[in-house]
Design an enzyme around this catalytic site. Sequence first.
Site, PDB file in Angstrom:
ATOM      1  CG  HIS A 159      -2.046  -1.003   1.114  1.00 27.04           C
ATOM      2  ND1 HIS A 159      -3.344  -0.651   0.845  1.00 27.04           N
ATOM      3  CD2 HIS A 159      -2.045  -2.358   1.200  1.00 27.04           C
ATOM      4  CE1 HIS A 159      -4.113  -1.744   0.796  1.00 27.04           C
ATOM      5  NE2 HIS A 159      -3.336  -2.795   1.013  1.00 27.04           N
ATOM      6  CG  ASP A 367       0.542   9.313   0.754  1.00 22.04           C
ATOM      7  OD1 ASP A 367       0.508   8.133   1.113  1.00 22.04           O
ATOM      8  OD2 ASP A 367      -0.130  10.225   1.291  1.00 22.04           O
TER       9      ASP A 367
END
Length: 489
Positions: A159, A367
């Site tokens: 992720h 991110d």
Amino acid sequence: MARRLILVSNRVAVPDTEGSRTAGGLTVAIHAAQKLRDNVWFGWSGDVCESETPPPPTVIARGRRSFILQDLPATDYQEYYNGFANRVLWPIFHYRVDLAEFNTVELGGYLRVNRLFANALSSVVQPDDVVWVHDYHLVTFARELRALGVDLPMGFFLHIPCPPPDILLAMPQHAETLGALMQYDLVGLQTERDAANLGNYFEQSLGAVGRGNGVFERDGRRVQLRAFPVGIATNVYARAARCAARTQSVADLRDSLGDKQLILGVDRLDYTKGIPQRIQAFGHFLDRYPEWHEKVTLLQVTPKSRTEVREYAELEHEVSALVGTINGAHAAPAWTPIRYLNRSFSRGILAGMYRAAHVGLVTPLRDGMNLVAKEYVAAQDPDDPGVLILSQFAGASEGMQGALIVNPHEPDAVSDAIRTALDMKLAERQARWRPMFAYLQENDIDRWAEDFLGALMGTRQSGGFREGIWRLFSGGAAAAFMAQVFANR
Ligand code: F6P
């Protein structure tokens, strides 16, 4: 009989008896996967036990879903979660080699917990199951499970971002840890860039041979690497935002603002999110554009996280001090430029806040994806959408060209983007928002789960007709179509 799906992640969100659930990004993703088949979700219970020997896991059944939760002894929790996962893998995968604190004791704890989880799960899996493991806490899990003789299809989804080989090489014993990824059949990453980085590492540092189509081979094992950008439940979220906009708390927020425009930032308190840089850029905006004084408010919602890790505690002080300095310098008796909240809100209330905000300010330094950016877009009123300002270093920037893309390290660029967003006319806001919303509808979280599972089934050579068809159609829209045909919904 349909294959069961075994989901494995560090945290597990068990719905309460009323069926509600805590729903962070990973939870929403796993929820989408749960809809596809009967399933078991396995992971840490969130509890630390007194004894050094972990108790047997707890099993909770909820219809076609069950949950298996493992407590962790205090030492394991420290070495695995606060230690190797969050003080080595997290900073390194976010390009922050300078913050990584490596020691072999914590690596030992990490390997031990992965083994503990694999042991606990080995007595649960059945011959037809499919295993889907999530995130950086469980890189070595498949190796442990295979060592116990389990030969099921196993997929892994990362992720968080994946940096280039030079950064991964900074991790002592990187091959022992990351080499274990070869034991999965499919490794999914958030973006093409992440997939290319991991592929380069496999070839350059592990001696794996690229076989094309993202497949790498070493010592007779094959693993496929592919990008599967995580989405959100777009239509559900848009509906939630419409309803939330009519709630009292959102009405209170609007009333408190009067005619001031609202800029919203929502992030866990984490050094990867670029919160100090964002606050400074907002201060810079106020310095450069005094005509905006008393006409705009930045609401920064920042729940604390990982407070036992030193960098997180330090960040908490740094951000509070910055907010105080900027408010002290610019506030007026009836205006506080920055409202800073260290707490979390329900997804419903957050959706209403997103809809009320004229600008979504999402400027992480790095991110994997950033679902706040996607949720902000999904929550907008089509007749009067706000403007997304998005960091070029968030995975979400690959599909969201309607955003104002900025370098979060450049205060001039961020403050100019804030001014552009606040001044932007309705026609341009709509022209930017519509394709982003269409992209989010097309690439929602259900499609993500179907794509991944379809590709995972396609990696297996010997599994009869169904796997053969999966293999034939693995990739993009065709995989999604075949997933829909075969998924037992
Ligand atoms: O992928 C990042 C992640 O692990 C997410 O699963 C989750 O939203 C977030 O970090 C929270 O981290 P933690 O479980 O350490 O609180």
